[in-house]
Design a protein around this motif. Structure first.
Motif, PDB file in Angstrom:
ATOM      1  N   VAL A   1       0.912  -1.060  -0.011  1.00 25.33           N
ATOM      2  CA  VAL A   1       0.102   0.189   0.056  1.00 25.33           C
ATOM      3  C   VAL A   1       0.680   1.235  -0.226  1.00 25.33           C
ATOM      4  O   VAL A   1       1.814   1.342   0.873  1.00 25.33           O
ATOM      5  CB  VAL A   1      -0.922   0.244   1.401  1.00 25.33           C
ATOM      6  CG1 VAL A   1      -1.903   1.106   1.424  1.00 25.33           C
ATOM      7  CG2 VAL A   1      -1.864  -1.062   1.274  1.00 25.33           C
TER       8      VAL A   1
ATOM      9  N   ASP B   1       0.061  -2.549  -4.802  1.00 20.51           N
ATOM     10  CA  ASP B   1      -1.348  -3.148  -4.994  1.00 20.51           C
ATOM     11  C   ASP B   1      -2.288  -2.126  -4.888  1.00 20.51           C
ATOM     12  O   ASP B   1      -3.374  -2.080  -5.747  1.00 20.51           O
ATOM     13  CB  ASP B   1      -1.496  -4.088  -3.888  1.00 20.51           C
ATOM     14  CG  ASP B   1      -0.533  -5.343  -4.143  1.00 20.51           C
ATOM     15  OD1 ASP B   1      -0.397  -5.893  -5.279  1.00 20.51           O
ATOM     16  OD2 ASP B   1       0.084  -5.730  -3.075  1.00 20.51           O
ATOM     17  N   VAL B   2      -2.102  -1.175  -4.050  1.00 21.55           N
ATOM     18  CA  VAL B   2      -3.199  -0.100  -3.660  1.00 21.55           C
ATOM     19  C   VAL B   2      -2.522   1.289  -3.377  1.00 21.55           C
ATOM     20  O   VAL B   2      -1.586   1.252  -2.683  1.00 21.55           O
ATOM     21  CB  VAL B   2      -4.063  -0.589  -2.398  1.00 21.55           C
ATOM     22  CG1 VAL B   2      -5.013   0.674  -2.151  1.00 21.55           C
ATOM     23  CG2 VAL B   2      -4.617  -1.982  -2.552  1.00 21.55           C
TER      24      VAL B   2
ATOM     25  N   CYS C   1      -2.349  -0.924 -10.643  1.00 21.27           N
ATOM     26  CA  CYS C   1      -2.876  -1.077  -9.347  1.00 21.27           C
ATOM     27  C   CYS C   1      -4.269  -0.567  -9.137  1.00 21.27           C
ATOM     28  O   CYS C   1      -4.623   0.393 -10.016  1.00 21.27           O
ATOM     29  CB  CYS C   1      -1.700  -0.569  -8.392  1.00 21.27           C
ATOM     30  SG  CYS C   1      -1.448   1.345  -8.318  1.00 21.27           S
ATOM     31  N   LEU C   2      -4.827  -0.575  -7.973  1.00 20.04           N
ATOM     32  CA  LEU C   2      -5.956   0.120  -7.482  1.00 20.04           C
ATOM     33  C   LEU C   2      -5.743   1.252  -6.741  1.00 20.04           C
ATOM     34  O   LEU C   2      -4.848   1.413  -5.927  1.00 20.04           O
ATOM     35  CB  LEU C   2      -6.703  -0.834  -6.441  1.00 20.04           C
ATOM     36  CG  LEU C   2      -7.072  -2.295  -6.957  1.00 20.04           C
ATOM     37  CD1 LEU C   2      -7.722  -3.005  -6.028  1.00 20.04           C
ATOM     38  CD2 LEU C   2      -8.036  -2.241  -8.368  1.00 20.04           C
TER      39      LEU C   2
ATOM     40  N   ILE D   1      -7.458   4.748  -4.840  1.00 16.48           N
ATOM     41  CA  ILE D   1      -8.362   4.953  -4.025  1.00 16.48           C
ATOM     42  C   ILE D   1      -8.283   6.590  -3.550  1.00 16.48           C
ATOM     43  O   ILE D   1      -7.258   6.890  -2.983  1.00 16.48           O
ATOM     44  CB  ILE D   1      -8.682   4.153  -2.689  1.00 16.48           C
ATOM     45  CG1 ILE D   1      -8.964   2.811  -3.138  1.00 16.48           C
ATOM     46  CG2 ILE D   1      -9.750   4.812  -1.715  1.00 16.48           C
ATOM     47  CD1 ILE D   1      -8.916   1.841  -2.005  1.00 16.48           C
TER      48      ILE D   1
ATOM     49  N   LEU E   1     -12.201  -1.580   0.636  1.00 17.65           N
ATOM     50  CA  LEU E   1     -11.449  -2.682   0.451  1.00 17.65           C
ATOM     51  C   LEU E   1     -12.059  -4.150   0.360  1.00 17.65           C
ATOM     52  O   LEU E   1     -11.632  -4.939  -0.386  1.00 17.65           O
ATOM     53  CB  LEU E   1     -10.638  -2.793   1.786  1.00 17.65           C
ATOM     54  CG  LEU E   1      -9.468  -1.610   1.774  1.00 17.65           C
ATOM     55  CD1 LEU E   1      -8.707  -1.601   3.055  1.00 17.65           C
ATOM     56  CD2 LEU E   1      -8.468  -1.332   0.754  1.00 17.65           C
TER      57      LEU E   1
ATOM     58  N   TYR F   1     -13.729  -4.735  -3.475  1.00 20.08           N
ATOM     59  CA  TYR F   1     -12.640  -4.986  -4.116  1.00 20.08           C
ATOM     60  C   TYR F   1     -11.862  -6.462  -3.673  1.00 20.08           C
ATOM     61  O   TYR F   1     -10.913  -6.625  -4.078  1.00 20.08           O
ATOM     62  CB  TYR F   1     -11.624  -3.820  -4.506  1.00 20.08           C
ATOM     63  CG  TYR F   1     -12.313  -2.911  -5.348  1.00 20.08           C
ATOM     64  CD1 TYR F   1     -12.521  -3.050  -6.699  1.00 20.08           C
ATOM     65  CD2 TYR F   1     -13.306  -1.792  -4.848  1.00 20.08           C
ATOM     66  CE1 TYR F   1     -13.493  -2.248  -7.274  1.00 20.08           C
ATOM     67  CE2 TYR F   1     -13.928  -1.027  -5.467  1.00 20.08           C
ATOM     68  CZ  TYR F   1     -13.837  -1.139  -6.893  1.00 20.08           C
ATOM     69  OH  TYR F   1     -14.627  -0.211  -7.696  1.00 20.08           O
TER      70      TYR F   1
ATOM     71  N   LEU G   1     -10.112  -7.182  -1.119  1.00 17.21           N
ATOM     72  CA  LEU G   1      -8.667  -6.726  -0.500  1.00 17.21           C
ATOM     73  C   LEU G   1      -8.670  -7.352   0.948  1.00 17.21           C
ATOM     74  O   LEU G   1      -7.626  -7.373   1.572  1.00 17.21           O
ATOM     75  CB  LEU G   1      -8.274  -5.232  -0.667  1.00 17.21           C
ATOM     76  CG  LEU G   1      -8.102  -4.979  -2.180  1.00 17.21           C
ATOM     77  CD1 LEU G   1      -7.867  -3.507  -2.283  1.00 17.21           C
ATOM     78  CD2 LEU G   1      -6.749  -5.717  -2.774  1.00 17.21           C
TER      79      LEU G   1
END
Length: 122
Positions: free
Chosen positions: A5, A49-50, A76-77, A79, A115, A118, A120
């Motif tokens: 993250v 990843d995020v 990657c995601l 937010i 999270l 999705y 996670l």
């Protein structure tokens, strides 16, 4: 399996609050960036990843980061976490590839819900 993250915000306090809002049982490795330039540098090193991304930052704002990530085939995601909760801002970041928008101050329940949505966290 640990999730990598990246928390991006020019405010150290905002980064700390966001990290505290992450699920305590989530197996993560957290990296921090104070602006968009640092965020892109971390992204380019790979393995993220995020990304939790603030919009209003000096040097390179969140919109510019999203644009650069889109040009570089975002893998990657993202937010967005921002106090700018206008509908136009939310629509714009989603059109640029962000999967969700969380308003500041962050609510741990909302973070976990996103999270979970999705896959996670369980």
């Amino acid at each position: 399996m640990s999730v990598s993250v990246l928390v991006v915000d020019d405010s150290p306090m905002a980064r700390k609050m966001l990290i505290r809002a992450l699920p305590p049982d989530w197996d993560i490795t957290v990296t921090q960036a104070a602006n968009g330039i640092e965020a892109l540098s971390a992204y380019r090193q790979g393995g993220l990843d995020v990304i939790f991304l603030d919009l209003n930052m000096p040097d390179m704002d969140g919109y510019q980061v999203l644009e650069a990530l889109r040009r570089e085939d975002l893998n990657c995601l993202v937010i967005v976490v921002s106090a700018d909760i206008q509908d136009a801002a939310q629509a714009r970041v989603r059109s640029m590839g962000a999967i969700a928008f969380i308003k500041k101050p962050v609510d741990p329940v909302r973070v976990k819900a996103v999270l979970k949505e999705y896959g996670l966290v369980v």
